[in-house]
Scaffold this active site. Structure first.
Site, PDB file in Angstrom:
ATOM      1  N   HIS A  79       0.827  -1.219   0.000  1.00 36.74           N
ATOM      2  CA  HIS A  79       0.000   0.000   0.000  1.00 36.74           C
ATOM      3  C   HIS A  79       0.857   1.263   0.000  1.00 36.74           C
ATOM      4  CE1 HIS A  79      -3.170  -2.778   2.028  1.00 36.74           C
ATOM      5  NE2 HIS A  79      -3.086  -2.984   0.730  1.00 36.74           N
ATOM      6  N   ASP A 242      -3.705  -2.258  -5.305  1.00 36.10           N
ATOM      7  CA  ASP A 242      -2.667  -3.285  -5.177  1.00 36.10           C
ATOM      8  C   ASP A 242      -1.835  -3.381  -6.453  1.00 36.10           C
ATOM      9  OD1 ASP A 242      -3.198  -4.100  -2.569  1.00 36.10           O
ATOM     10  OD2 ASP A 242      -4.528  -5.728  -3.172  1.00 36.10           O
ATOM     11  N   HIS A 265      -1.598 -10.076  -6.336  1.00 29.25           N
ATOM     12  CA  HIS A 265      -0.190  -9.690  -6.218  1.00 29.25           C
ATOM     13  C   HIS A 265       0.739 -10.592  -7.027  1.00 29.25           C
ATOM     14  CE1 HIS A 265      -0.949  -6.690  -3.195  1.00 29.25           C
ATOM     15  NE2 HIS A 265      -1.501  -7.559  -2.366  1.00 29.25           N
TER      16      HIS A 265
END
Length: 305
Positions: A79, A242, A265
């Site tokens: 973040h 993300d 991710h």
């Protein structure tokens, strides 16, 4: 020329570690041109540096971490990395006195606030961008992510969560990237998780900082947070947040069109590594003046005030 950016002054904040539940002090320091993004653990003696690098990324169930050659890691970087991408910060040293970046409210907004509080300074060196020259796509089952050449930075993200709290009309989000758009539309979107997963992890001594203060928490039927959602489509906006952080792990803003379906991710990182591994698919570019620079990367008044 379009110049590299760093901070004007050192700023500090405290928060809670998602894994340990303990207090973490975060210090953001200005850095000279061509330093790049450096994460540093000061709880170790001597301190250990982790340069942002696509090859150092490991995805765990809870977060993204950077791992060095000695298997030392720093966790929950995603973040803050998204906030750096959003504001186009090229050079910074990020210190924590813990194995992880504090989770704050589960979004990038507290980090954006901290960076703006520090002030942003231009350095007398040309800012390097990664420009996509060829389409690159990666897949994992029915999930996929791709970059195409485009003179700007656009993102188009689709999720597919079969959950009563996530309406089918709120599962896709597309945007033309800019610092303003990132701050307004993306930075406040929080991470999310299932109550049962959080309870299970905490029973095993994990995710001890997980709470309603740092995530959207859902059960099988609804959002459990008293205040509800910040956006109707907060879930997909957070997945885009993300992705912005994951793609900035190369340390440079990217000029291209990013499209993803059910990516996370690991797949975002796989795409970034696939692009960088294919020499003919990308190039470094610099710009002499604002007229040449894609609109996506023009500095808003709030950033270089």
């Amino acid at each position: 020329m379009i110049k590299q950016r760093t901070l004007k002054r050192i700023v500090q904040a405290t928060g809670v570690g998602l894994h340990t539940g303990k207090k973490v002090t975060l210090t953001l320091r200005p850095a000279p041109a061509n330093t790049g993004v450096i994460y540093r653990r000061t709880d170790l003696n001597p301190p250990v540096d982790f340069p942002a690098d696509a090859k150092s990324v490991r995805d765990t169930m809870l977060c993204t971490c950077l791992v060095n050659e000695h298997d030392v890691r720093i966790s929950t970087v995603e973040h803050l990395n998204a906030a750096l991408a959003g504001l186009g910060i090229d050079n910074i040293v990020i210190e924590v006195d813990a194995p992880e970046i504090p989770i704050m409210d589960g979004s990038a907004a507290p980090f954006v606030y901290l960076l703006l509080d520090a002030g942003i300074e231009e350095l007398n060196s040309a800012k390097k961008f990664v420009r996509i020259k060829e389409t690159v796509r990666v897949e994992d089952g029915d999930k996929w992510a791709e970059f195409r050449p485009y003179n700007g930075f656009t993102l188009d993200f689709t999720i597919d969560f079969n959950h009563p709290a996530i309406d089918s009309s709120t599962q896709r989000y597309a945007m033309n990237f800019s610092a303003d758009a990132f701050m307004r539309q993306i930075s406040r979107a929080r991470t999310f998780g299932f109550m049962r997963d959080i309870e299970y992890l905490q029973s095993r001594g994990l995710c001890l900082g997980g709470s309603f203060d740092c995530a959207i928490v859902v059960d099988d039927y609804r959002v459990l947070n008293e205040d509800g959602l910040r956006f109707e489509d907060e879930f997909v906006r957070h997945k885009m947040l993300d992705a912005i952080g994951d793609l900035f792990m190369c340390g440079h803003n990217i000029i291209g069109a990013f499209t993803a379906y059910k990516s996370g991710h690991a797949l975002n990182n796989k795409l970034l590594q696939a692009v960088l591994a294919k020499q003919e698919a990308w190039e470094y570019v610099t710009f002499q003046d604002d007229a040449e620079l894609p609109l996506a990367f023009k500095a808003p008044s709030t950033v270089l005030a």
